[in-house]
Design an enzyme around this catalytic site. Structure first.
Site, PDB file in Angstrom:
ATOM      1  N   LYS A 191      90.256 -17.809 -62.955  1.00 58.25           N
ATOM      2  CA  LYS A 191      91.184 -16.763 -62.823  1.00 58.25           C
ATOM      3  C   LYS A 191      90.570 -15.921 -62.171  1.00 58.25           C
ATOM      4  CE  LYS A 191      93.103 -14.354 -66.120  1.00 58.25           C
ATOM      5  NZ  LYS A 191      93.682 -13.529 -67.703  1.00 58.25           N
ATOM      6  N   ASP A 218      98.072 -20.406 -73.357  1.00 58.36           N
ATOM      7  CA  ASP A 218      98.286 -19.490 -73.145  1.00 58.36           C
ATOM      8  C   ASP A 218      98.019 -18.419 -74.360  1.00 58.36           C
ATOM      9  OD1 ASP A 218      96.279 -17.198 -72.569  1.00 58.36           O
ATOM     10  OD2 ASP A 218      96.931 -16.282 -70.773  1.00 58.36           O
TER      11      ASP A 218
HETATM   12  C1  R5P Z   1      93.919 -12.757 -70.603  1.00 62.69           C
HETATM   13  O1  R5P Z   1      92.741 -12.688 -70.836  1.00 62.69           O
HETATM   14  C2  R5P Z   1      94.748 -13.434 -71.436  1.00 62.69           C
HETATM   15  O2  R5P Z   1      94.283 -14.822 -72.057  1.00 62.69           O
HETATM   16  C3  R5P Z   1      95.913 -13.703 -71.169  1.00 62.69           C
HETATM   17  O3  R5P Z   1      96.167 -14.622 -70.091  1.00 62.69           O
HETATM   18  C4  R5P Z   1      97.049 -12.152 -70.316  1.00 62.69           C
HETATM   19  O4  R5P Z   1      96.482 -11.099 -71.548  1.00 62.69           O
HETATM   20  C5  R5P Z   1      98.094 -12.556 -70.056  1.00 62.69           C
HETATM   21  O5  R5P Z   1      98.323 -10.812 -69.264  1.00 62.69           O
HETATM   22  P1  R5P Z   1      99.378 -11.189 -68.021  1.00 62.69           P
HETATM   23  O6  R5P Z   1     100.771 -11.884 -69.188  1.00 62.69           O
HETATM   24  O7  R5P Z   1      99.712  -9.492 -68.242  1.00 62.69           O
HETATM   25  O8  R5P Z   1      98.758 -11.571 -67.304  1.00 62.69           O
END
Ligand code: R5P
Length: 291
Positions: A191, A218
């Site tokens: 990503k 996540d």
């Molecule tokens: C990023 O490195 C984190 O692990 C999450 O994937 C991220 O912070 C999620 O944020 P959002 O929902 O705004 O993409």
């Protein structure tokens, strides 16, 4: 009175109640009045143990209000107890653990000083965004994994050839831990996030997911951007259903609706942040880390 008091911050009332039951501690609730100018006026209901206090408060929105409230609770607890442990199930600000762009303030450094100054001798968090954040603390810290609890939930589902997927490389270890406990394969997508706008993009080209159910793992969902992009990508690659397993579901600005619209069947999160998706209880895991 028990030797341990669990002081329930307003943002984690239910979790603190469960934790006090598991620790056989006396529960001290807090009443909070928010003044017209935004100030918090906190009043405690009950006596605090002279020996040990455990303050429980997640730092989700309103982040700065919840942060100041937990610091105030720690400070009050320290006036009474010789030892104060702060359980911060969701550690807000943990993503600000390094200087990504020149001039950025590493807020976790500030938090390290504030928690120590308030009187905490130890901080316990659940799935902190990265343990790099705790490197800025000079008091004891402990990070607990909610993955085993989330896995227990997913083991009860009937999934087709499931594949565990991390939406980014940063979450690879988390996906691996989940896959090991769950006994499945895992992959981590690539990503890219624009550090100025916050927009995310999936850089991975092709993955073999056809006909497989996906568990996207996540640590947190904020805007939902990471999960939405990963889901759209995986759907294009002809996967079957997409489930999301995350520890902290902030779900800001209608994120849940947007995530479902992108094709996610269900979001499962823990009660570090109370809400509709927070069906996995982690109080037992926290209790074990305290004993
Ligand atoms: C990023 O490195 C984190 O692990 C999450 O994937 C991220 O912070 C999620 O944020 P959002 O929902 O705004 O993409």
């Amino acid at each position: 009175m028990s030797n341990i008091s669990v002081i329930a911050g307003k943002s984690s009332e239910e979790l603190a109640k469960k934790l006090s039951g598991k620790l056989k501690a006396n529960l001290v609730k807090s009443q909070v009045r928010i003044f017209a100018d935004g100030e918090s006026k906190i009043t405690l209901d009950g006596n605090i143990s002279k020996k040990k206090s455990i303050v429980v408060q997640s730092i989700y929105p309103p982040v700065d209000t919840n942060l100041l409230q937990v610091l105030s609770l720690i400070s009050k607890a320290k006036e009474n107890s010789s030892q104060v442990i702060a359980v911060i199930p969701y550690m807000g600000y943990a993503r600000q653990d390094r200087e990504f762009l020149p001039g950025e303030i590493v807020t976790m450094k500030v938090l390290g000083k504030l928690f120590k100054g308030a009187g905490a001798s130890k901080i316990i968090a659940v799935d902190i965004h990265s343990t790099i954040g705790f490197k800025h603390f000079t008091i004891k810290t402990k990070n607990i994994s909610a993955i085993p609890d989330l896995v227990q939930y997913f083991k009860k589902l009937s999934l087709t050839n499931p594949l565990v997927v991390s939406p980014d490389q940063g979450g690879k270890d988390r996906a691996q831990e989940f896959a090991q406990e769950f006994d499945s394969e895992y992959i981590a997508l690539e990503k890219k996030r624009d550090r100025k706008t916050g927009k995310v993009q999936i850089k991975t080209k092709n993955v073999e997911v056809s006909g497989r159910d996906i568990i996207l793992v996540d640590d947190m969902i904020s805007t939902g951007g990471s999960i939405i992009n990963a889901t759209k990508f995986l759907k294009k690659q002809k996967c079957k259903r997409v489930y999301v397993a995350c520890t902290h579901a902030l779900l800001m600005n209608g994120a849940e609706k947007k995530i479902k619209k992108a094709g996610v069947t269900n979001i499962i999160s823990t009660n570090t942040i109370p809400g509709k998706t927070s069906i996995v209880d982690i109080s037992n895991t926290i209790a074990k880390a305290i004993i």
